[in-house]
Scaffold this motif. Structure first.
Motif, PDB file in Angstrom:
ATOM      1  N   LEU A 258      49.455   8.480  38.219  1.00 24.95           N
ATOM      2  CA  LEU A 258      50.707   7.747  38.038  1.00 24.95           C
ATOM      3  C   LEU A 258      50.892   7.323  36.587  1.00 24.95           C
ATOM      4  N   GLY A 259      49.807   7.013  35.926  1.00 23.46           N
ATOM      5  CA  GLY A 259      49.883   6.566  34.547  1.00 23.46           C
ATOM      6  C   GLY A 259      48.531   6.079  34.067  1.00 23.46           C
ATOM      7  N   LEU A 260      48.471   5.734  32.782  1.00 27.01           N
ATOM      8  CA  LEU A 260      47.206   5.353  32.167  1.00 27.01           C
ATOM      9  C   LEU A 260      47.382   4.146  31.256  1.00 27.01           C
ATOM     10  N   VAL A 261      46.330   3.361  31.152  1.00 24.90           N
ATOM     11  CA  VAL A 261      46.231   2.376  30.081  1.00 24.90           C
ATOM     12  C   VAL A 261      45.817   3.139  28.825  1.00 24.90           C
ATOM     13  N   ILE A 262      46.623   3.045  27.785  1.00 22.21           N
ATOM     14  CA  ILE A 262      46.338   3.771  26.544  1.00 22.21           C
ATOM     15  C   ILE A 262      46.286   2.778  25.392  1.00 22.21           C
ATOM     16  N   GLY A 263      45.223   2.851  24.620  1.00 19.33           N
ATOM     17  CA  GLY A 263      45.065   1.959  23.487  1.00 19.33           C
ATOM     18  C   GLY A 263      45.882   2.415  22.289  1.00 19.33           C
ATOM     19  N   PHE A 264      47.138   1.984  22.225  1.00 24.73           N
ATOM     20  CA  PHE A 264      47.942   2.225  21.027  1.00 24.73           C
ATOM     21  C   PHE A 264      47.377   1.387  19.876  1.00 24.73           C
ATOM     22  N   GLU A 265      46.989   0.168  20.192  1.00 28.88           N
ATOM     23  CA  GLU A 265      46.352  -0.801  19.299  1.00 28.88           C
ATOM     24  C   GLU A 265      47.268  -1.305  18.185  1.00 28.88           C
ATOM     25  N   SER A 266      47.927  -0.404  17.461  1.00 25.39           N
ATOM     26  CA  SER A 266      48.785  -0.837  16.366  1.00 25.39           C
ATOM     27  C   SER A 266      49.799   0.245  16.040  1.00 25.39           C
ATOM     28  N   ILE A 267      50.930  -0.161  15.469  1.00 21.58           N
ATOM     29  CA  ILE A 267      51.912   0.815  14.988  1.00 21.58           C
ATOM     30  C   ILE A 267      51.758   1.027  13.481  1.00 21.58           C
ATOM     31  N   SER A 268      50.704   0.429  12.907  1.00 22.40           N
ATOM     32  CA  SER A 268      50.423   0.561  11.479  1.00 22.40           C
ATOM     33  C   SER A 268      49.278   1.533  11.238  1.00 22.40           C
ATOM     34  N   PRO A 269      49.495   2.637  10.514  1.00 28.13           N
ATOM     35  CA  PRO A 269      48.404   3.567  10.202  1.00 28.13           C
ATOM     36  C   PRO A 269      47.248   2.890   9.468  1.00 28.13           C
ATOM     37  N   ASN A 276      38.922   2.010  12.891  1.00 31.49           N
ATOM     38  CA  ASN A 276      38.240   3.277  13.220  1.00 31.49           C
ATOM     39  C   ASN A 276      38.791   3.940  14.476  1.00 31.49           C
ATOM     40  N   LYS A 277      40.075   3.755  14.748  1.00 32.96           N
ATOM     41  CA  LYS A 277      40.702   4.369  15.923  1.00 32.96           C
ATOM     42  C   LYS A 277      41.278   5.721  15.504  1.00 32.96           C
ATOM     43  N   PHE A 278      40.398   6.663  15.232  1.00 34.59           N
ATOM     44  CA  PHE A 278      40.837   7.906  14.609  1.00 34.59           C
ATOM     45  C   PHE A 278      41.636   8.814  15.537  1.00 34.59           C
ATOM     46  N   THR A 279      41.542   8.612  16.841  1.00 29.76           N
ATOM     47  CA  THR A 279      42.357   9.408  17.767  1.00 29.76           C
ATOM     48  C   THR A 279      43.837   9.092  17.603  1.00 29.76           C
ATOM     49  N   ASN A 280      44.160   7.950  16.992  1.00 28.86           N
ATOM     50  CA  ASN A 280      45.552   7.517  16.853  1.00 28.86           C
ATOM     51  C   ASN A 280      46.112   7.685  15.446  1.00 28.86           C
ATOM     52  N   LYS A 281      45.284   8.089  14.503  1.00 31.21           N
ATOM     53  CA  LYS A 281      45.688   7.994  13.096  1.00 31.21           C
ATOM     54  C   LYS A 281      46.955   8.796  12.794  1.00 31.21           C
ATOM     55  N   ASN A 282      46.992  10.063  13.183  1.00 28.35           N
ATOM     56  CA  ASN A 282      48.178  10.883  12.900  1.00 28.35           C
ATOM     57  C   ASN A 282      49.386  10.410  13.698  1.00 28.35           C
ATOM     58  N   ALA A 283      49.144  10.027  14.955  1.00 26.75           N
ATOM     59  CA  ALA A 283      50.242   9.594  15.822  1.00 26.75           C
ATOM     60  C   ALA A 283      50.900   8.332  15.287  1.00 26.75           C
ATOM     61  N   ALA A 284      50.093   7.399  14.767  1.00 25.57           N
ATOM     62  CA  ALA A 284      50.640   6.143  14.271  1.00 25.57           C
ATOM     63  C   ALA A 284      51.513   6.358  13.043  1.00 25.57           C
ATOM     64  N   THR A 285      51.227   7.404  12.279  1.00 22.86           N
ATOM     65  CA  THR A 285      52.004   7.692  11.070  1.00 22.86           C
ATOM     66  C   THR A 285      53.475   7.908  11.398  1.00 22.86           C
ATOM     67  N   SER A 286      53.742   8.482  12.574  1.00 24.35           N
ATOM     68  CA  SER A 286      55.128   8.742  12.987  1.00 24.35           C
ATOM     69  C   SER A 286      55.565   7.817  14.125  1.00 24.35           C
ATOM     70  N   MET A 287      54.906   6.645  14.211  1.00 25.48           N
ATOM     71  CA  MET A 287      55.245   5.644  15.244  1.00 25.48           C
ATOM     72  C   MET A 287      55.136   6.224  16.656  1.00 25.48           C
ATOM     73  N   TYR A 288      54.189   7.142  16.857  1.00 25.04           N
ATOM     74  CA  TYR A 288      53.893   7.698  18.177  1.00 25.04           C
ATOM     75  C   TYR A 288      55.095   8.397  18.814  1.00 25.04           C
ATOM     76  N   GLU A 289      56.049   8.786  18.028  1.00 25.03           N
ATOM     77  CA  GLU A 289      57.298   9.330  18.577  1.00 25.03           C
ATOM     78  C   GLU A 289      57.043  10.559  19.449  1.00 25.03           C
ATOM     79  N   LYS A 290      56.293  11.527  18.937  1.00 21.18           N
ATOM     80  CA  LYS A 290      56.020  12.757  19.684  1.00 21.18           C
ATOM     81  C   LYS A 290      55.177  12.459  20.920  1.00 21.18           C
ATOM     82  N   GLU A 291      54.185  11.612  20.778  1.00 20.42           N
ATOM     83  CA  GLU A 291      53.274  11.312  21.880  1.00 20.42           C
ATOM     84  C   GLU A 291      53.994  10.585  23.018  1.00 20.42           C
ATOM     85  N   ILE A 292      54.854   9.641  22.683  1.00 22.34           N
ATOM     86  CA  ILE A 292      55.597   8.915  23.719  1.00 22.34           C
ATOM     87  C   ILE A 292      56.555   9.852  24.441  1.00 22.34           C
TER      88      ILE A 292
END
Length: 451
Positions: A258-269, A276-292
């Motif tokens: 149905l869905g997941l808890v996902i650690g976005f943690e921050s919208i700031s790269p 050290n949340k490197f799984t999010n580094k590229n995504a945060a650069t574009s405000m997670y637009e593609k991922e969302i």
């Protein structure tokens, strides 16, 4: 012999114990009950909703301890020890700071209990309980062990079955206590054991309480394939990098996610790099637009988890984080103040820089309150961080926000079942936000508990 299992509460409101209306099954105690030899009687009490009968005869008490419940756990242990009953403590907090915990009980278990639990119980029977039991983490946890769920009956838990496929995560986020506990490793149960456990209970709605169920993509795919014929619905926790594997996502959705808890943690790269949340580094650069957008295309209801109070955060950036969460109509969102758990890299950094409040032991300090800031932030005062984080929780869980976020045809209104789930749980979480804010830890008032 009789064993009493205890799940401690966080603490109290002004004049009464806090009753958690969103409480879920204490899975770890169900596993301990299953591991206990058959000749030992087992009872369980949940301090979140019932009185603990201290004068009821018992031979040994086992208490699971998290950092947020440590003060209350020590109070409970003290009451039993006054009556001559031995107490054993295990859990995350024991691994993080064993020297403190062992001052408040007769024995501690450092690590997952499966490999030593029978030994601990037999030592209790023989009267030769050791002070410490240190565990070598098994590569496959909970093998051939099906959680005993009869001990949960009549406790008023939410109608969702908790279980685990895996433990730990191989990421090394600086604030994460789980990363320290499992030494940044990921361990999976045999899939056939998970299937057997699902079939052994009656519900079709499951919560895998894994730290990161998709940490190992291939093992996760094996699990999801096995879930498809069971026709269950489930939620868990995952990481952003799962979206790179299309086969993984297809199997996940087919298996009933149905869905997941996902650690976005921050919208700031910059904040993402800092933690050290490197799984999010590229995504945060574009405000997670593609991922969302991808999460919505897969139809997943997302619980977005954010941490606030990083060195790159400001009052404005934290408010913008809340705006971001509301705008993207996340099903749920958490705005957690950055907490320095003992022996994590974050704690050590704050300690070096002299930025720890409450004598560096917020979990024991009489003046600390739940969801209060316990560090000195860079760009605001501690009180300002406490206030802005609470304001985020209030705004995200406002009636207006709940209504506007519901109107998402791809996620929250995708099916009647998803919409009903949204309508049931959002008001409940809204209520809990206000009940928990500012809770005192423990039940007793008085001086700070010493080590």
């Amino acid at each position: 012999m009789k064993l009493t299992l205890i799940k401690p509460n966080i603490g109290r409101r002004e004049h009464s114990l806090y009753v958690d209306e969103g409480r879920m099954e204490p899975l770890q105690l169900g596993i301990l009950a299953a591991l206990t030899p058959k000749d030992i009687e087992v009872v369980m009490y949940d301090d979140r909703m019932e009185e603990i009968p201290y004068d009821e005869p018992t031979d040994v008490v086992a208490i699971t301890v998290e950092t947020f419940t440590a003060r209350r756990a020590y109070e409970i242990s003290e009451e039993f020890r006054k009556r001559g009953v031995k107490t054993v403590m295990g859990g995350m907090h024991v691994m993080l700071i064993p020297e403190e915990v062992e001052e408040h009980c007769d024995a501690i278990i450092i690590g997952d209990a499966e490999p030593v639990w029978e030994t601990v119980m037999r030592d209790c029977q023989k009267g030769v309980l050791k002070k410490r039991y240190e565990v070598v983490q098994p590569e496959c946890p909970q093998v051939n062990v099906i959680t005993r769920r009869d001990i949960f009956e009549g406790k008023g838990y939410l109608p969702i079955t908790l279980l685990q496929f895996s433990r730990g995560c191989n990421h090394k986020c600086s604030f994460c206590a789980s990363s320290v506990y499992f030494k940044a490793h990921h361990y999976c149960r045999p899939v056939e054991d998970v299937v057997k456990e699902i079939k052994a209970q009656k519900r079709k709605l499951l919560f895998f309480v894994d730290d990161n169920i998709v940490c190992n993509h291939e093992k996760a795919k094996e699990l999801f394939r096995a879930l498809i014929p069971l026709k269950v619905r489930w939620v868990s926790q995952g990481s952003m990098d799962m979206l790179k594997d299309k086969e993984l996502m297809e199997l996940m959705v087919k298996s009933g996610c149905l869905g997941l808890v996902i650690g976005f943690e921050s919208i700031s790269p910059d904040c993402i790099t800092e933690m050290n949340k490197f799984t999010n580094k590229n995504a945060a650069t574009s405000m997670y637009e593609k991922e969302i957008q991808e999460l919505r295309q897969w139809g997943l209801q997302t619980w977005a988890a954010f941490t606030v109070g990083h060195d790159g955060d400001t009052m404005e950036s934290i408010r913008a984080t809340c705006d971001f969460a509301i705008k993207n109509k996340f099903t749920f969102a958490a705005f957690n103040i950055l907490m320095p758990y003992p022996n994590t890299p974050l704690y050590e950094k704050m300690e070096r820089e002299g930025r720890l409040l409450y004598d560096g032991k917020w979990w024991l300090h009489e003046e600390y309150r739940f969801n209060y800031c316990s560090i000195v932030p860079k760009n605001m005062t501690p009180d300002e961080l406490t206030e802005v984080s609470f304001d985020c929780r209030k705004r995200f869980n406002s009636r207006r926000s709940i209504f506007t976020r519901a109107l998402d045809l791809k996620t929250n209104m995708r099916t009647p079942y998803r919409f009903l789930t949204y309508l049931i749980y959002n008001p409940l979480f809204r209520k809990e936000v206000f009940k928990k804010q500012g809770l005192r830890f423990g039940l007793k008032s008085g001086e700070t508990i010493e080590e």
